[in-house]
Design a protein around this motif. Structure first.
Motif, PDB file in Angstrom:
ATOM      1  N   VAL A 126       0.830  -1.209   0.000  1.00 50.97           N
ATOM      2  CA  VAL A 126       0.000   0.000   0.000  1.00 50.97           C
ATOM      3  C   VAL A 126       0.862   1.257   0.000  1.00 50.97           C
ATOM      4  O   VAL A 126       1.865   1.340   0.702  1.00 50.97           O
ATOM      5  CB  VAL A 126      -0.930   0.009   1.232  1.00 50.97           C
ATOM      6  CG1 VAL A 126      -1.739   1.290   1.284  1.00 50.97           C
ATOM      7  CG2 VAL A 126      -1.852  -1.191   1.172  1.00 50.97           C
ATOM      8  N   THR A 127       0.438   2.219  -0.787  1.00 54.08           N
ATOM      9  CA  THR A 127       1.028   3.564  -0.762  1.00 54.08           C
ATOM     10  C   THR A 127       0.057   4.470  -0.021  1.00 54.08           C
ATOM     11  O   THR A 127      -1.058   4.708  -0.497  1.00 54.08           O
ATOM     12  CB  THR A 127       1.261   4.095  -2.186  1.00 54.08           C
ATOM     13  OG1 THR A 127       2.086   3.168  -2.896  1.00 54.08           O
ATOM     14  CG2 THR A 127       1.923   5.456  -2.143  1.00 54.08           C
ATOM     15  N   LEU A 180      -1.998   7.115  -1.861  1.00 52.44           N
ATOM     16  CA  LEU A 180      -3.105   6.660  -2.699  1.00 52.44           C
ATOM     17  C   LEU A 180      -4.347   6.379  -1.862  1.00 52.44           C
ATOM     18  O   LEU A 180      -5.479   6.586  -2.323  1.00 52.44           O
ATOM     19  CB  LEU A 180      -2.702   5.406  -3.476  1.00 52.44           C
ATOM     20  CG  LEU A 180      -1.604   5.583  -4.530  1.00 52.44           C
ATOM     21  CD1 LEU A 180      -1.278   4.258  -5.210  1.00 52.44           C
ATOM     22  CD2 LEU A 180      -2.024   6.620  -5.574  1.00 52.44           C
ATOM     23  N   LEU A 181      -4.131   5.901  -0.644  1.00 49.41           N
ATOM     24  CA  LEU A 181      -5.283   5.688   0.242  1.00 49.41           C
ATOM     25  C   LEU A 181      -5.971   7.010   0.549  1.00 49.41           C
ATOM     26  O   LEU A 181      -7.203   7.090   0.602  1.00 49.41           O
ATOM     27  CB  LEU A 181      -4.831   5.021   1.543  1.00 49.41           C
ATOM     28  CG  LEU A 181      -4.344   3.571   1.470  1.00 49.41           C
ATOM     29  CD1 LEU A 181      -4.012   3.077   2.873  1.00 49.41           C
ATOM     30  CD2 LEU A 181      -5.376   2.675   0.824  1.00 49.41           C
ATOM     31  N   ARG A 192      -6.723  -1.257  -9.541  1.00 49.72           N
ATOM     32  CA  ARG A 192      -5.968  -0.597  -8.476  1.00 49.72           C
ATOM     33  C   ARG A 192      -6.888   0.269  -7.620  1.00 49.72           C
ATOM     34  O   ARG A 192      -6.709   0.376  -6.404  1.00 49.72           O
ATOM     35  CB  ARG A 192      -4.852   0.263  -9.077  1.00 49.72           C
ATOM     36  CG  ARG A 192      -3.932   0.890  -8.045  1.00 49.72           C
ATOM     37  CD  ARG A 192      -3.110  -0.162  -7.306  1.00 49.72           C
ATOM     38  NE  ARG A 192      -2.631   0.299  -6.021  1.00 49.72           N
ATOM     39  CZ  ARG A 192      -1.465  -0.047  -5.495  1.00 49.72           C
ATOM     40  NH1 ARG A 192      -0.658  -0.869  -6.140  1.00 49.72           N
ATOM     41  NH2 ARG A 192      -1.095   0.390  -4.307  1.00 49.72           N
ATOM     42  N   ASP A 206      -7.198  -0.180  -3.515  1.00 42.62           N
ATOM     43  CA  ASP A 206      -6.979   0.914  -2.569  1.00 42.62           C
ATOM     44  C   ASP A 206      -8.219   1.175  -1.715  1.00 42.62           C
ATOM     45  O   ASP A 206      -8.127   1.386  -0.502  1.00 42.62           O
ATOM     46  CB  ASP A 206      -6.578   2.185  -3.318  1.00 42.62           C
ATOM     47  CG  ASP A 206      -5.181   2.090  -3.923  1.00 42.62           C
ATOM     48  OD1 ASP A 206      -4.359   1.328  -3.381  1.00 42.62           O
ATOM     49  OD2 ASP A 206      -4.921   2.761  -4.938  1.00 42.62           O
TER      50      ASP A 206
END
Length: 580
Positions: free
Chosen positions: A290-291, A294-295, A361, A365
């Motif tokens: 996870v980035t 991006l969340l 993606r 997310d």
């Protein structure tokens, strides 16, 4: 070699930090699984660790293997007796509950995200099932004792709902990528094979493993490896046959755990550590994917979906599915609230990414953010909501420790340890006097430990506060003996305040009790035993903690046998009227 050693160093460091974080988890009241995820996120590309990890295929393999270990451990600790009250409702939630939740949430996601309805349903299907890792970990480590109906329903549902979730995700991915092959008959066959093969393989594999464990003479540590490797074999073979490996490995664990042998305790002790390792490793790896930035990009959408899931979709599905089983409103509310999301939705969210589904993606997310919110909000409030909704029962009076000593392949004696509390009824008495209270049932004192030293039992030996006393005794007497070792007023403050001041014989006539206490009963009820009166008024399978109001009096199921027979009833009298 430098690269390999660096990898081992990094892996060990992440797991080490994750385990140490458990102390922080306990103090802050946060689920440990959430901290594992956070450790992975901080170590990842978008965090201080800066580790670049984007291999969804490897993450999926690690996630599935870890889930198999967790489900095997959960099955080993699930008693078949819990199926008496939880199997049918849990089966409904594991099928209809997943479909109903996914349908409601899918419609909301389609509108909210303004995407194709198939993509909206796919996102809902990914987060539509409860997670076994989260449910097993939080319910068993939350510090509360739920009534058996609620506990069994939640645990069996979480262990059995994966086939339906996998079916929905697989079917919707097929509709998006190859719509011409997505037929109703194909879906029906997939569901039948998932459930049917998972059921058969799990029961057969569990029977074989339990027989091997009972008959083989291995070193203690090898029994757990036998069950672990056998469970993985059952999981993988069932998947290759297009069955549900998750259902199979859970049922195999149930069969092995309920066919106790001389090796069972060794297996449970080792599997507990392996299950924690699997959970830590899985959540750390998933966190690495996870980035955080991006969340945050999808935070509002994820928040809206999580709120709709927790407060609308899951509660409606639960209320409709459990309507025939006559659950109380507080029980329905708690089952709805503890629809915990965890590793399963994240692992399922990887499937569209690996398969190349457009906008996959985005699904990953949003699903990950929903899981974070579920663990943070629902997971952290498991004990608080249990007390608020009154679905917990007082902790059992239990021995301080319990050991099984196997004297043959099929025969064992129980060793029970008790600590003498200040003011206990056994204080100042000889241990053999306590054993004699149970007549010829088979209670014997085998050791008295004081200040860490084994004491020689003589005629003048007397128990004092702080002593540890070991008895050989049948397990069914464990609670009765424990009450003798509790401190003064201990039982009144915990059990008596919940169950009532008096214990009623379930064989006694309801009419006799009514005459003695002034209870108002119907004419046909006076000829019933107290056990039958409670069963008639409860109107469903009874569990410890079920209550019946008779005027101002409260009758509560206090104890039950393994077979589900009421063996003790608590009577709570109304408070006295002032001036009387």
């Amino acid at each position: 070699m430098t690269g390999i050693n660096a990898f081992f160093l990094l892996t060990g460091l992440l797991l080490f930090i994750s385990v140490l974080a458990s102390t922080v988890s306990a103090r802050l009241g946060l689920p440990l699984l959430l901290l594992f995820l956070v450790v992975g996120m901080l170590a990842g590309e978008g965090g201080p660790g800066g580790i670049v990890f984007e291999d969804f295929f490897i993450a999926s393999m690690i996630g599935q293997a870890a889930l198999a270990v967790i489900l095997l451990d959960g099955g080993l600790r699930t008693r078949v007796s819990s199926f008496r009250v939880g199997l049918k409702p849990a089966a409904v939630l594991a099928t209809w509950g997943v479909v109903g939740t996914a349908g409601l949430l899918g419609a909301f996601a389609t509108w909210l995200l303004d995407v194709d309805w198939r993509l909206g349903l796919l996102l809902a299907a990914i987060v539509g099932s409860t997670d076994a890792a989260a449910v097993f970990a939080l319910l068993r480590n939350s510090g509360v004792r739920l009534n058996e109906r609620v506990q069994a329903t939640l645990e069996i549902e979480s262990g059995a709902n994966d086939p339906m979730a996998i079916l929905l995700v697989t079917a919707l991915v097929g509709m998006l990528l190859e719509p011409e092959t997505a037929t109703l008959s194909a879906f029906a066959w997939m569901l039948a094979s998932q459930l049917g093969l998972g059921l058969l393989a799990g029961l057969a594999g569990g029977w074989v493993l339990s027989r091997l464990m009972a008959r083989l003479n291995l070193a203690e540590g090898l029994y757990a490896l036998l069950i672990l490797s056998g469970g993985v074999l059952v999981f993988a073979a069932t998947n290759l046959l297009n069955g549900s490996g998750f259902l199979a490995v859970y049922l195999a664990g149930v069969v092995v755990g309920n066919r106790r042998s001389h090796a069972t305790e060794h297996v449970l002790r080792v599997m507990d550590g392996l299950a924690w390792l699997a959970q830590a490793g899985m959540f750390v790896v998933l966190g690495l994917l996870v980035t955080p930035s991006l969340l945050l990009d999808h935070a509002l959408e994820a928040l809206a979906m999580a709120v709709f899931l927790m407060l609308v979709a899951r509660p409606l599905a639960v209320m409709i599915g459990l309507a025939p089983f006559r659950y109380r409103r507080n029980e329905l509310a708690y089952v709805s609230w503890v629809g915990l999301r965890g590793a399963v939705p994240v692992v399922l969210a990887i499937v569209p990414v690996v398969m190349g589904v457009p906008d996959s993606r985005l699904l990953f997310d949003v699903a990950f953010a929903v899981v974070l919110l579920s663990l943070l909000v629902q997971g952290a409030t498991v004990p608080v909501v249990a007390r608020w909704l009154k679905v917990e029962v007082p902790p059992r009076d239990e021995p301080r420790d319990k050991r099984e000593v196997w004297v043959d392949d099929e025969a064992a004696v129980d060793l029970l340890e008790y600590r003498v509390a200040p003011g206990a009824r056994v204080e100042g008495r000889h241990p053999d006097e306590v054993a004699a209270e149970f007549g010829s049932i088979g209670v014997r004192c085998v050791a008295l430990v004081r200040d860490g030293h084994l004491q020689r039992l003589t005629m003048d030996s007397r128990m004092i506060p702080g002593d540890s006393v070991w008895f050989v005794a049948p397990d069914e007497l464990a609670e009765r003996i424990a009450r003798l070792f509790g401190g003064a007023g201990n039982e009144l403050s915990a059990n008596a305040s919940f169950f009532g001041e008096f214990v009623v014989d379930p064989e006694s006539l309801a009419g006799d009790l009514a005459d003695a206490y002034g209870l108002v009963l119907e004419a046909q009820e006076r000829h019933l035993s107290m056990r039958d009166l409670l069963r008639a008024r409860i109107g469903r399978v009874a569990v410890v903690g079920d209550r019946v109001h008779v005027g101002a009096f409260i009758l509560t199921v206090r104890e039950m046998s393994v077979g589900g027979v009421i063996t003790a009833i608590g009577l709570k009298c109304p408070p006295p009227i002032a001036g009387h």
